[in-house]
Design a protein around this motif. Structure first.
Motif, short mmCIF file in Angstrom:
data_model
loop_
_atom_site.label_atom_id
_atom_site.label_comp_id
_atom_site.label_asym_id
_atom_site.label_seq_id
_atom_site.Cartn_x
_atom_site.Cartn_y
_atom_site.Cartn_z
N PRO A 152 -7.81 6.21 -7.71
CA PRO A 152 -6.53 6.63 -8.28
C PRO A 152 -5.52 5.49 -8.22
O PRO A 152 -5.69 4.55 -7.44
CB PRO A 152 -6.12 7.80 -7.38
N PRO A 153 -4.47 5.55 -9.03
CA PRO A 153 -3.45 4.50 -8.98
C PRO A 153 -2.79 4.44 -7.61
O PRO A 153 -2.46 5.48 -7.02
CB PRO A 153 -2.46 4.89 -10.07
N LEU A 154 -2.60 3.24 -7.11
CA LEU A 154 -1.98 3.06 -5.80
C LEU A 154 -0.47 3.22 -5.89
O LEU A 154 0.13 3.04 -6.95
CB LEU A 154 -2.30 1.66 -5.27
N PRO A 155 0.18 3.57 -4.76
CA PRO A 155 1.64 3.59 -4.74
C PRO A 155 2.19 2.23 -5.16
O PRO A 155 1.65 1.19 -4.75
CB PRO A 155 1.96 3.89 -3.27
N LEU B 131 4.65 0.71 -4.16
CA LEU B 131 5.15 -0.05 -3.02
C LEU B 131 4.03 -0.58 -2.12
O LEU B 131 4.29 -1.34 -1.20
CB LEU B 131 6.09 0.82 -2.17
N SER B 132 2.79 -0.21 -2.41
CA SER B 132 1.68 -0.63 -1.58
C SER B 132 1.42 -2.13 -1.74
O SER B 132 1.32 -2.63 -2.86
CB SER B 132 0.41 0.14 -1.95
N PRO B 133 1.26 -2.86 -0.64
CA PRO B 133 0.93 -4.28 -0.74
C PRO B 133 -0.46 -4.52 -1.33
O PRO B 133 -0.79 -5.64 -1.71
CB PRO B 133 1.01 -4.78 0.71
N GLU B 134 -1.28 -3.48 -1.41
CA GLU B 134 -2.62 -3.60 -1.98
C GLU B 134 -2.62 -3.53 -3.50
O GLU B 134 -3.65 -3.78 -4.14
CB GLU B 134 -3.53 -2.51 -1.42
N LEU B 135 -1.48 -3.21 -4.11
CA LEU B 135 -1.41 -3.09 -5.57
C LEU B 135 -1.23 -4.48 -6.19
O LEU B 135 -0.14 -4.87 -6.62
CB LEU B 135 -0.26 -2.17 -5.98
N THR B 136 -2.32 -5.21 -6.22
CA THR B 136 -2.32 -6.57 -6.77
C THR B 136 -3.59 -6.79 -7.58
O THR B 136 -4.52 -5.98 -7.55
CB THR B 136 -2.27 -7.62 -5.63
#
Length: 258
Positions: free
Chosen positions: A89-92, A94-99
């Motif tokens: 699913p799409p990450l938040p 603000l998550s540092p993993e959303l790269t």
């Protein structure tokens, strides 16, 4: 009318649950906007009391750990992601993993606590175990007007870009007849405190039911994972009573042809 592949499809839900699905050549990106019904962890990174980052939230999530989802397990965006074939699913946002390539999956911008009304759940305003009649009437007045606004927008654009999702009716179905959906109760939340477990959020000190699948509501505000699955199924297969002007299955079929 078919929606071109490059055009976004926006779902406006009675519970303020906009969801955007964008098709690319490789896959469908999925963007989520809304409140705690669809927050997948943004509030973990914010200074707020509206949090779901401690047990027993996430007790039935695949990791059995709290993630910031206001659910015992998966929430609505998780289940839609499964149905449209996303690997995750799409990450938040603000998550540092959303790269990197994860950005191609979309992002979740929802934040718990942004709802319009927070005082309909039974413990605060209800009588004789029922919901507040006054506030239920207010919602009944709002939802048809929302449908008309969306229809007018579609007429101005010249295509069906906006789809209204009647989550109020979806909830009312299992609230009024829980047994038809396999629930033992829709009056008492699985996790909480006070009358009907209907006060505040779930905490480690809260009452916790042993079988979440028997409860329509996980806590004072949010459906259980099983109830979320029923809601998402209606999004994909529901009639015009639930989805106007079309359901998600029809949208995806039209999208695949363009």
């Amino acid at each position: 009318m078919a929606v071109p592949a490059t055009v976004t499809m926006l779902l406006i839900v009675a519970a303020v649950l906009p969801i955007v699905v964008i098709r690319t050549a490789e896959a469908r990106a999925f963007f989520v906007f809304g409140d705690s019904l669809v927050d997948s962890g943004n509030n973990n990174y914010l200074a707020t009391t509206a949090r779901a980052d401690s047990p027993p939230y996430g007790v039935d999530y695949p990791t059995r750990r709290p993630t910031g989802r206001f659910s015992n397990g998966l929430n609505i965006p998780d289940l839609i992601s499964e149905r449209i074939g996303q690997s995750e699913p799409p990450l938040p946002y603000l998550s540092p993993e959303l790269t990197g390539r994860r950005l191609l999956n979309g992002a979740n911008f929802a934040s718990a606590g942004i709802g319009v009304l927070n005082d309909t759940e039974r413990a605060m305003r209800g009588t004789n175990g029922g919901c507040s009649a006054e506030l239920q009437r207010a919602a009944a007045l709002f939802n048809p007007q929302l449908d008309e606004v969306l229809s007018e927008l579609n007429r101005e654009i010249g295509r069906d870009v906006f789809v209204g999702v009647n989550t109020a009716q979806m909830h009312n179905d299992f609230v009024t007849n829980p047994g038809a959906f396999g629930f033992a109760t829709s009056k008492v939340a699985c996790c909480g405190q006070g009358p009907y477990n209907g006060l505040g959020l779930c905490t480690p000190a809260s009452n916790l039911c042993p079988n979440r699948n028997l409860y329509a509501f996980w806590d004072a505000f949010h459906p259980s994972e099983k109830a979320n699955r029923i809601i998402v199924e209606q999004m994909f297969s529901g009639t015009a009573e639930y989805m106007k002007p079309m359901n998600l299955t029809t949208i995806l079929q039209l999208d695949a042809r363009t």
